[in-house]
Design an enzyme around this catalytic site. Structure first.
Site, mmCIF file in Angstrom:
data_model
loop_
_atom_site.group_PDB
_atom_site.id
_atom_site.type_symbol
_atom_site.label_atom_id
_atom_site.label_comp_id
_atom_site.label_asym_id
_atom_site.label_seq_id
_atom_site.Cartn_x
_atom_site.Cartn_y
_atom_site.Cartn_z
ATOM 1 N N ASP A 78 0.875 -1.176 0.000
ATOM 2 C CA ASP A 78 0.000 0.000 0.000
ATOM 3 C C ASP A 78 0.913 1.227 0.000
ATOM 4 O O ASP A 78 2.147 1.112 -0.185
ATOM 5 C CB ASP A 78 -1.007 -0.053 1.168
ATOM 6 C CG ASP A 78 -0.371 0.168 2.545
ATOM 7 O OD1 ASP A 78 0.866 0.347 2.632
ATOM 8 O OD2 ASP A 78 -1.122 0.155 3.541
ATOM 9 N N CYS A 113 3.102 -3.152 4.031
ATOM 10 C CA CYS A 113 2.279 -1.988 4.385
ATOM 11 C C CYS A 113 2.999 -1.265 5.517
ATOM 12 O O CYS A 113 4.212 -1.462 5.701
ATOM 13 C CB CYS A 113 0.845 -2.377 4.726
ATOM 14 S SG CYS A 113 0.614 -3.429 6.178
ATOM 15 N N THR A 153 2.654 -1.481 8.861
ATOM 16 C CA THR A 153 3.043 -2.418 9.933
ATOM 17 C C THR A 153 3.259 -3.840 9.435
ATOM 18 O O THR A 153 3.848 -4.654 10.149
ATOM 19 C CB THR A 153 1.927 -2.490 10.992
ATOM 20 O OG1 THR A 153 0.726 -2.936 10.324
ATOM 21 C CG2 THR A 153 1.684 -1.140 11.644
ATOM 22 N N HIS A 177 9.876 -24.210 8.960
ATOM 23 C CA HIS A 177 8.866 -24.858 9.803
ATOM 24 C C HIS A 177 7.435 -24.715 9.287
ATOM 25 O O HIS A 177 6.642 -25.649 9.424
ATOM 26 C CB HIS A 177 8.908 -24.291 11.227
ATOM 27 C CG HIS A 177 10.190 -24.588 11.950
ATOM 28 N ND1 HIS A 177 10.314 -24.430 13.306
ATOM 29 C CD2 HIS A 177 11.388 -25.027 11.505
ATOM 30 C CE1 HIS A 177 11.554 -24.764 13.679
ATOM 31 N NE2 HIS A 177 12.225 -25.126 12.596
ATOM 32 N N ARG A 190 8.472 -33.501 10.673
ATOM 33 C CA ARG A 190 7.491 -33.262 11.742
ATOM 34 C C ARG A 190 6.695 -31.984 11.497
ATOM 35 O O ARG A 190 5.548 -31.861 11.933
ATOM 36 C CB ARG A 190 8.184 -33.209 13.105
ATOM 37 C CG ARG A 190 9.060 -31.992 13.338
ATOM 38 C CD ARG A 190 9.799 -32.079 14.665
ATOM 39 N NE ARG A 190 10.473 -30.853 15.029
ATOM 40 C CZ ARG A 190 11.632 -30.438 14.515
ATOM 41 N NH1 ARG A 190 12.242 -31.148 13.584
ATOM 42 N NH2 ARG A 190 12.176 -29.303 14.924
ATOM 43 N N HIS A 191 7.294 -31.048 10.775
ATOM 44 C CA HIS A 191 6.590 -29.793 10.492
ATOM 45 C C HIS A 191 5.424 -30.016 9.534
ATOM 46 O O HIS A 191 4.422 -29.310 9.582
ATOM 47 C CB HIS A 191 7.556 -28.757 9.922
ATOM 48 C CG HIS A 191 8.730 -28.504 10.815
ATOM 49 N ND1 HIS A 191 8.596 -27.977 12.076
ATOM 50 C CD2 HIS A 191 10.052 -28.749 10.641
ATOM 51 C CE1 HIS A 191 9.788 -27.898 12.652
ATOM 52 N NE2 HIS A 191 10.686 -28.364 11.794
HETATM 53 C C1 RB5 Z 1 -2.152 2.626 6.535
HETATM 54 O O1 RB5 Z 1 -2.235 3.827 7.217
HETATM 55 C C2 RB5 Z 1 -1.828 1.500 7.492
HETATM 56 O O2 RB5 Z 1 -2.929 1.233 8.279
HETATM 57 C C3 RB5 Z 1 -1.397 0.275 6.737
HETATM 58 O O3 RB5 Z 1 -0.274 0.556 5.967
HETATM 59 C C4 RB5 Z 1 -1.012 -0.924 7.593
HETATM 60 O O4 RB5 Z 1 -0.108 -0.579 8.577
HETATM 61 C C5 RB5 Z 1 -2.149 -1.691 8.101
HETATM 62 O O5 RB5 Z 1 -1.987 -2.706 8.811
#
Ligand code: RB5
Length: 148
Positions: free
Chosen positions: A8, A65, A67, A98, A132-133
């Site tokens: 994104d 993205c 996070t 794994h 095993r995995h």
């Molecule tokens: C966008 O602002 C942000 O929410 C997105 O990039 C991401 O971190 C969502 O999990």
């Protein structure tokens, strides 16, 4: 190997870094956006990449993205997807060995492009160990098959 990659607006720089890595490793890729600086919705990018992996059009997917969390949540809704949210090199190796993860997710507000490149390199070049995995991964697939 063929890889589908998308981000994104919060992951554009790492996406560019990973594309340069894919070119260096001679790995074929499909860059699925986004193509804009304005705010977009991560599921619109995660789901098409996950679908391509699930239907066998590509072998693996990479999503970025802010996070990595939203992308990984969305990708894991697609049957057959094992998307790993990874921000360290140990986990990059472990999730291939794994979990046989077939999609990698990272967050550009969490790590820088240098570490993201190293993580992606390990993830792309580490083999699944099976054994095993395979029993454990198989239980996830069984659940998916019984509940979808
Ligand atoms: C966008 O602002 C942000 O929410 C997105 O990039 C991401 O971190 C969502 O999990």
């Amino acid at each position: 190997m063929k890889v589908a990659i998308a981000s994104d607006h919060g992951g554009i720089n790492i996406r560019k870094e990973i594309i340069s890595l894919l070119e260096e490793l001679n790995i074929e890729y499909d860059d699925m956006g986004c193509e804009c600086d304005t705010s977009v919705d991560y599921p619109d990018y995660a789901l098409p990449v996950a679908e391509k992996v699930a239907n066998g059009e590509v072998d693996r997917g990479i999503l970025i993205c802010g996070t990595g969390i939203g992308m990984s949540i969305a990708a894991n809704k697609v049957k057959g997807i094992r998307c790993a949210l990874v921000h360290d090199m140990f986990s990059a190796q472990a999730t291939r060995e794994h979990n046989d993860s077939n999609v990698l997710s990272m967050g550009e507000r969490v790590i820088g492009p240098g570490l993201a490149r190293e993580i992606a390199k390990i993830w792309l070049t580490t083999e699944y160990q099976g054994g095993r995995h395979a029993t454990r991964v198989g239980k996830i697939s069984e659940y998916e098959n019984e509940h979808n």
